[in-house]
Structures are given as structure tokens and as C-alpha cells.
Scaffold this motif. Structure first.
Motif, PDB file in Angstrom:
ATOM      1  N   GLU A  33       0.858  -1.178   0.000  1.00  0.00           N
ATOM      2  CA  GLU A  33       0.000   0.000   0.000  1.00  0.00           C
ATOM      3  C   GLU A  33       0.899   1.234   0.000  1.00  0.00           C
ATOM      4  OE1 GLU A  33      -2.556  -0.493   3.380  1.00  0.00           O
ATOM      5  OE2 GLU A  33      -3.993  -1.699   2.236  1.00  0.00           O
ATOM      6  N   GLN A  34       0.708   2.076  -0.994  1.00  0.00           N
ATOM      7  CA  GLN A  34       1.602   3.205  -1.184  1.00  0.00           C
ATOM      8  C   GLN A  34       0.808   4.439  -1.593  1.00  0.00           C
ATOM      9  OE1 GLN A  34       5.181   3.365  -0.844  1.00  0.00           O
ATOM     10  NE2 GLN A  34       4.429   5.470  -0.832  1.00  0.00           N
ATOM     11  N   VAL A  35       1.163   5.589  -1.050  1.00  0.00           N
ATOM     12  CA  VAL A  35       0.579   6.855  -1.481  1.00  0.00           C
ATOM     13  C   VAL A  35       1.559   7.519  -2.445  1.00  0.00           C
ATOM     14  CG1 VAL A  35      -0.237   9.125  -0.785  1.00  0.00           C
ATOM     15  CG2 VAL A  35      -0.703   7.152   0.668  1.00  0.00           C
ATOM     16  N   VAL A  41      -2.442   3.864  -3.731  1.00  0.00           N
ATOM     17  CA  VAL A  41      -2.163   2.792  -4.689  1.00  0.00           C
ATOM     18  C   VAL A  41      -1.904   1.512  -3.899  1.00  0.00           C
ATOM     19  CG1 VAL A  41      -0.678   1.992  -6.567  1.00  0.00           C
ATOM     20  CG2 VAL A  41      -1.137   4.443  -6.300  1.00  0.00           C
ATOM     21  N   ALA A  42      -2.502   0.401  -4.337  1.00  0.00           N
ATOM     22  CA  ALA A  42      -2.287  -0.888  -3.672  1.00  0.00           C
ATOM     23  C   ALA A  42      -1.993  -1.955  -4.723  1.00  0.00           C
ATOM     24  CB  ALA A  42      -3.514  -1.286  -2.849  1.00  0.00           C
ATOM     25  N   VAL A  43      -1.012  -2.793  -4.435  1.00  0.00           N
ATOM     26  CA  VAL A  43      -0.641  -3.893  -5.326  1.00  0.00           C
ATOM     27  C   VAL A  43      -0.717  -5.197  -4.548  1.00  0.00           C
ATOM     28  CG1 VAL A  43       1.188  -4.902  -6.750  1.00  0.00           C
ATOM     29  CG2 VAL A  43       0.895  -2.415  -6.680  1.00  0.00           C
ATOM     30  N   PHE A  78      -5.968   1.870  -8.030  1.00  0.00           N
ATOM     31  CA  PHE A  78      -5.687   3.303  -7.960  1.00  0.00           C
ATOM     32  C   PHE A  78      -6.896   4.022  -7.360  1.00  0.00           C
ATOM     33  CE2 PHE A  78      -3.265   1.786 -11.677  1.00  0.00           C
ATOM     34  CZ  PHE A  78      -1.983   2.157 -11.298  1.00  0.00           C
ATOM     35  N   GLY A  79      -6.658   4.883  -6.386  1.00  0.00           N
ATOM     36  CA  GLY A  79      -7.740   5.632  -5.753  1.00  0.00           C
ATOM     37  C   GLY A  79      -8.187   6.841  -6.550  1.00  0.00           C
ATOM     38  N   SER A 156       4.442  11.933  -8.668  1.00  0.00           N
ATOM     39  CA  SER A 156       4.738  10.719  -9.440  1.00  0.00           C
ATOM     40  C   SER A 156       5.664   9.798  -8.666  1.00  0.00           C
ATOM     41  CB  SER A 156       5.383  11.076 -10.791  1.00  0.00           C
ATOM     42  OG  SER A 156       6.685  11.598 -10.591  1.00  0.00           O
ATOM     43  N   ALA A 157       5.743   8.570  -9.152  1.00  0.00           N
ATOM     44  CA  ALA A 157       6.694   7.591  -8.621  1.00  0.00           C
ATOM     45  C   ALA A 157       6.910   6.546  -9.711  1.00  0.00           C
ATOM     46  CB  ALA A 157       6.180   6.943  -7.340  1.00  0.00           C
TER      47      ALA A 157
END
Length: 280
Positions: A33-35, A41-43, A78-79, A156-157
């Protein structure tokens, strides 16, 4: 024997049957889980390991569709709307399929995210976004397939796919700058009519009629389109404060607006109140 057990476990899982025997999985599941910017964003994916095998061009053939992991296909959520590799992608959950090549990978975001492995029948209409990314050769072997995020910027990332001595990366762009500007402008503009309406309702219920009146009048003054429920609340606040004439005037306005809107509930509420307050 071990291969037979693993094969049967996978077969049972593919049929939705949960085995009673619990044992470590050869390709354990992982969730990240990443912002990114302001976007969640979750994978979710399964992580196979090399175990002495050659991976790309062998276990994972070149230029063939891959589930991008093991077991169930890899999923990403994606949120908010984003861009992936420069391509627009709506918020939601997608399967990530890839076609690894020697020099580039094709990365595909597929709208049907529930497949065991790759789809039995591929449907091009379900391809929400597709892009190609370059392959980087790294100076070591990574034993277990890894998805990670790196190179964070304001909006971005980079999402990295790493296994064996191979790394492929795709840039994810968000609308964090636009979201932040909108937030700043909204904050600087002050409370909205809805904020004042909520405050008026709160103060009316807690007995501070003066503050309730102040906020409902502010709400009505800054709202672009007249709202029958705003004027209804105004009539109740005035009535609670002993201003019967003001209450009747507000109720008549609410009644007229409710009739135009075809809202029978508010028409009745206003008529009942007007009768109670002795309106003519």
C-alpha cells in the motif's frame, strides 16, 4: 511427491477449494500500500523465487503474456485517475499483465482483474492502458520476484518489476499538483455554503439561535442556486428565535421553491408550519 502436492494445492485454489492442511506457499502473496502524491495505490501479487532456474527467456518466455508473478494475476488499485507510462488510466482495480522481452517489456493494465493466471480468452476491449518500458540489467541476481515503488516526486513515482538480473520500471503520474492547488484555492476562499448550512443546523440543535441565524443567512447569500431546504432551515431557526414574521417569510420562500422542484415532502412541511404559525 513435493511437485504433486504443490500441483494439487494450486488446482484446489483455482477451484476455490481451501485445503485443510496449512503449509508455507512456494510463492507467498504480498500486498503493498503506497501513497503517490495524494493518490492511494495498492498492489497484490504472488512472489515466485528462482530456485536455481533461469527465469527470463526460459521459465518466463520472451514476448509471451505473463501474469507478472505467480498464482492469481497481479492486481493494482488506484484511488484516483492516473497516468501509467504516459497513458491515461481511470481509478479502479486492474490486472497487470506483461510481455517481457530482452530489451523492452510490454505492460498491460487489464480491466478484468480476477483471473487465475492469464485469461483463458483475451479481450482487447478490456485493455485499459498499454505501454512499453525499457529493461535494465542489474549487477546481481534477485532471488524472489519483487514489485516496489521508487523515485518519488511530488506527483509521481516509479513502479519497479525486479527478478533475476532484470529490472523494468514504469512511471505512475498523479494529479497531486492540481489537487493541491484546488485545495489551496478552496481553503483560501473560505467556508462554502454547505459548511455554513451544517453550522447553522448544529447551532440550532444546540440552542445557539444567534449563531444559527448568522450561518444560515450566510449560506443563503453565497449559494448560487436557491435551495428550498436552506430556506426551510431558516424558517425553523427564525421560529426558534421567536421571529414569527421572519419564519413565515422564509417558509413561504421554501414552499415556492419546493413546489417548483416537485418535492412533496417539503411542500407539506412548509404548509404545516405556515398553518401552525398562523400565516395568511
Amino acid at each position: 511427491m513435493k511437485k504433486i502436492v504443490l500441483f494439487l494445492s494450486a488446482a484446489l485454489l483455482s477451484l476455490g477449494i481451501e485445503a485443510q492442511v496449512k503449509a508455507p506457499q512456494p510463492s507467498p502473496t504480498s500486498k503493498i500500500e503506497q501513497v503517490i502524491g495524494l493518490t492511494d495505490v495498492a498492489v497484490e501479487y504472488s512472489r515466485p523465487s528462482m530456485r536455481g532456474r533461469a527465469i527470463f527467456g526460459n521459465l518466463v518466455p520472451y514476448d509471451k503474456l505473463w501474469r507478472t508473478g505467480a498464482n492469481k494475476n497481479t492486481q493494482i488499485t488506484f484511488g484516483d485517475d492516473v497516468k501509467v507510462g504516459g497513458k491515461e488510466l481511470k481509478k479502479g482495480t486492474y490486472a497487470i499483465f506483461t510481455k517481457p522481452g530482452k530489451e523492452t517489456w510490454e505492460v498491460i493494465f487489464y480491466s478484468n482483474a480476477n483471473n487465475w493466471g492469464t485469461p483463458r480468452k483475451w479481450d482487447d476491449t478490456k485493455v485499459a492502458a498499454k505501454t512499453s518500458v525499457k529493461v535494465n540489467i542489474i549487477p546481481m541476481n534477485v532471488e524472489t520476484f519483487t514489485i516496489m515503488f521508487s523515485d518519488f516526486k511530488m506527483d509521481s513515482a516509479v513502479m519497479n518489476f525486479i527478478w533475476e538480473n532484470t529490472e523494468a520500471a514504469i512511471t505512475i503520474e498523479t494529479s497531486a499538483k492540481a489537487q493541491t492547488i484546488a485545495s489551496i484555492e478552496k481553503t483560501m476562499a473560505g467556508p462554502t455554503d454547505g459548511d455554513h448550512y451544517q453550522a447553522a443546523t448544529f447551532y440550532k440543535e444546540t440552542g445557539d439561535v444567534a449563531k444559527a441565524k448568522e450561518h444560515i443567512e450566510k449560506a443563503i447569500s453565497i449559494r448560487k442556486e436557491p435551495a428550498f431546504w436552506y430556506h426551510r432551515q431558516q424558517s425553523l431557526i427564525y421560529a426558534k428565535g421567536g421571529d414569527k414574521a421572519g419564519a413565515i417569510k422564509a417558509a413561504k420562500t421554501s414552499l415556492e421553491l419546493a413546489e417548483k422542484a416537485g418535492n412533496a415532502d417539503y411542500v407539506k412541511l412548509n404548509k404545516d408550519s405556515l398553518a401552525e404559525w398562523g400565516a395568511k
